[in-house]
Design an enzyme around this catalytic site. Structure first.
Site, short mmCIF file in Angstrom:
data_model
loop_
_atom_site.label_atom_id
_atom_site.label_comp_id
_atom_site.label_asym_id
_atom_site.label_seq_id
_atom_site.Cartn_x
_atom_site.Cartn_y
_atom_site.Cartn_z
N SER A 117 9.33 63.77 91.09
CA SER A 117 9.54 65.10 90.53
C SER A 117 9.26 66.21 91.54
O SER A 117 8.40 66.07 92.41
CB SER A 117 8.58 65.29 89.34
OG SER A 117 8.55 66.65 88.93
N TYR A 141 0.58 66.33 85.80
CA TYR A 141 1.87 65.63 85.79
C TYR A 141 2.36 65.44 87.23
O TYR A 141 2.69 64.32 87.64
CB TYR A 141 2.92 66.39 84.98
CG TYR A 141 4.33 65.89 85.22
CD1 TYR A 141 5.22 66.61 86.00
CD2 TYR A 141 4.74 64.67 84.70
CE1 TYR A 141 6.50 66.15 86.24
CE2 TYR A 141 6.02 64.20 84.94
CZ TYR A 141 6.88 64.95 85.71
OH TYR A 141 8.16 64.48 85.96
N LYS A 145 2.84 61.89 89.63
CA LYS A 145 4.08 61.51 90.32
C LYS A 145 3.81 61.31 91.81
O LYS A 145 4.35 60.40 92.44
CB LYS A 145 5.17 62.57 90.10
CG LYS A 145 5.77 62.54 88.71
CD LYS A 145 6.46 61.20 88.44
CE LYS A 145 7.13 61.14 87.09
NZ LYS A 145 7.82 59.85 86.86
C1 WQD Z 1 11.67 76.22 83.30
C2 WQD Z 1 11.38 77.72 83.35
C3 WQD Z 1 9.37 78.38 82.22
C4 WQD Z 1 10.82 77.57 78.14
C5 WQD Z 1 10.34 70.94 84.84
C6 WQD Z 1 10.08 69.78 83.95
C7 WQD Z 1 9.19 68.78 84.60
C8 WQD Z 1 9.61 68.51 86.00
C9 WQD Z 1 9.63 69.79 86.79
C10 WQD Z 1 11.01 66.57 86.29
C11 WQD Z 1 9.90 78.02 83.58
C12 WQD Z 1 10.61 79.01 81.56
C13 WQD Z 1 10.70 77.67 79.51
C14 WQD Z 1 10.92 78.75 77.35
C15 WQD Z 1 10.75 80.05 79.35
N1 WQD Z 1 10.89 67.89 86.04
N2 WQD Z 1 10.67 78.89 80.10
N3 WQD Z 1 10.88 79.95 78.00
O1 WQD Z 1 8.28 73.92 83.95
O2 WQD Z 1 10.13 74.07 85.68
O3 WQD Z 1 9.26 71.83 84.82
O4 WQD Z 1 10.61 70.60 86.15
O5 WQD Z 1 10.15 65.83 86.59
O6 WQD Z 1 9.31 67.58 83.83
O7 WQD Z 1 9.45 70.25 82.78
O8 WQD Z 1 10.68 73.32 83.39
O9 WQD Z 1 12.18 73.80 81.49
O10 WQD Z 1 9.65 73.81 81.11
O11 WQD Z 1 10.71 75.66 82.41
O12 WQD Z 1 10.72 81.16 79.91
O13 WQD Z 1 11.04 78.72 76.09
O14 WQD Z 1 11.70 78.29 82.09
O15 WQD Z 1 8.31 79.32 82.27
O16 WQD Z 1 9.80 79.15 84.43
P1 WQD Z 1 9.53 73.40 84.50
P2 WQD Z 1 10.81 74.11 82.00
#
Ligand code: WQD
Length: 322
Positions: A117, A141, A145
């Protein structure tokens, strides 16, 4: 070749299974169905219901089905949840790797593609993250990884395994209507769930040092990601380098507001998102350099953000989460 795909009943795993089958490979799935769905496993594929930490069950599955390689995806992957339950994450994600590698050595299986990741990088101080960028995870997390990578890397030295780790950036979209992401933890399904419930989607912070103030991520279509797994798996047969790591991203950053605009365009009405407090642990920007995967695997993404959003919305409409 016969591949054992752990987590093959999950959102990403189900896409990897279908891509391997489409490439002419044989597949066996190990999944405990704690989050995966039985309906996502094709009828012709054997599903072994087992916990990936059960070394004996894994060794039996590897031997019984004459497995020649493993694609390991089974893991817990919610960043915020890992902050609240770190020991559960290390127990499941790290023990899962250790048990799997031991089962592979028990069964004489030496090839593995590991689902890693972008979370291993934490909050990198660079516009485009390279595989050599320092790995300083910000969440348990990401830590699990990175430890998983170390364990597999060391197993290549000690036991003669050949391994490729794929560091996923932000996975989105659906390669088929029945394979959409209905999870609770990622931006696009969270936005679609809010819209479906008649609620305003939330932007977690608009005061970051980015052009529009919202966080920037590198979104990668799950079908492109699945293709990368097939290429990596087939490469292992001829790979002479025991341990390789590749970023799987597009090298293109999209802000939360831009994603919201794309979802609104797909749905046909503006979403009117609500800006709320930042979420702990979110880096302002993390975008891949995808150069190594292009040069080393001959893989590049072919789908863009709108492809991800329109396929996610179409899947959500046809197979709404229960
Ligand atoms: C993306 C952006 C939130 C929800 C992911 C995966 C993790 C790993 C790494 C694979 C962030 C913002 C989110 C919402 C928002 N991938 N957001 N409103 O945190 O980058 O991590 O990539 O291993 O498994 O989770 O992804 O989709 O949670 O958030 O503003 O309702 O969207 O703050 O900036 P993240 P995410």
């Amino acid at each position: 070749m016969t591949w054992l795909v752990t987590g093959g009943a999950g959102y990403i795993g189900a896409h990897v299974v279908r891509a391997l089958l489409d490439a002419g490979e044989q597949v066996v799935v190990v999944d405990d169905l704690s989050s995966g769905l039985r309906r996502k496993v094709p009828d012709q594929v054997v599903l072994v219901e087992a916990d990936v930490r059960d070394r004996d069950a894994l060794a039996r599955a590897l031997a019984t089905h004459r497995v020649e390689g493993v694609v390991h995806l089974a893991a817990k992957k919610a960043v915020a949840e890992s902050v609240a339950q770190p020991m559960q994450y290390y127990r499941e994600n790290v023990d899962g790797v250790l048990s799997l590698v031991e089962a592979m050595t028990d069964a004489g299986v030496s090839r593995i593609v590991f689902s890693s990741s972008a979370a291993v990088y934490g909050s990198p101080d660079t516009d485009f993250v390279r595989e050599e960028t320092p790995t300083i995870p910000m969440s348990p997390y990401g830590g699990t990884k990175l430890v998983g990578e170390w364990a597999i890397r060391d197993a290549t030295t000690a036991y003669g395994l050949t391994a490729i780790a794929l560091r996923y950036f932000n996975v989105a979209g659906a390669g088929a209507a029945d394979l959409g992401d209905t999870g609770a933890n990622n931006l696009i399904p969270m936005v679609l769930r809010a819209y479906s419930n008649g609620q305003r989607p939330q932007v977690f912070g608009a005061d970051y040092s980015t052009a529009d103030g919202s966080c920037i991520r590198d979104y990668i279509h799950v079908a492109d990601l699945a293709d990368a797994h097939v290429i990596a798996a087939q490469r292992l047969a001829s790979e002479t380098t025991p341990w390789s790591v590749y970023n799987i991203g597009r090298g293109v950053g999209s802000s939360v507001f831009e994603v919201m605009d794309s979802v609104g365009a797909a749905i046909g009405e503006p979403l009117n998102p609500e800006v709320v407090q930042r979420r702990a642990g979110d880096p302002a920007r993390i975008v891949a350099s995808a150069e190594a995967a292009r040069a080393g695997l001959g893989w590049s993404a072919t789908r863009d953000l709108d492809d991800m959003v329109t396929s996610a919305w179409s899947a959500w409409q046809q197979y709404p989460p229960s």
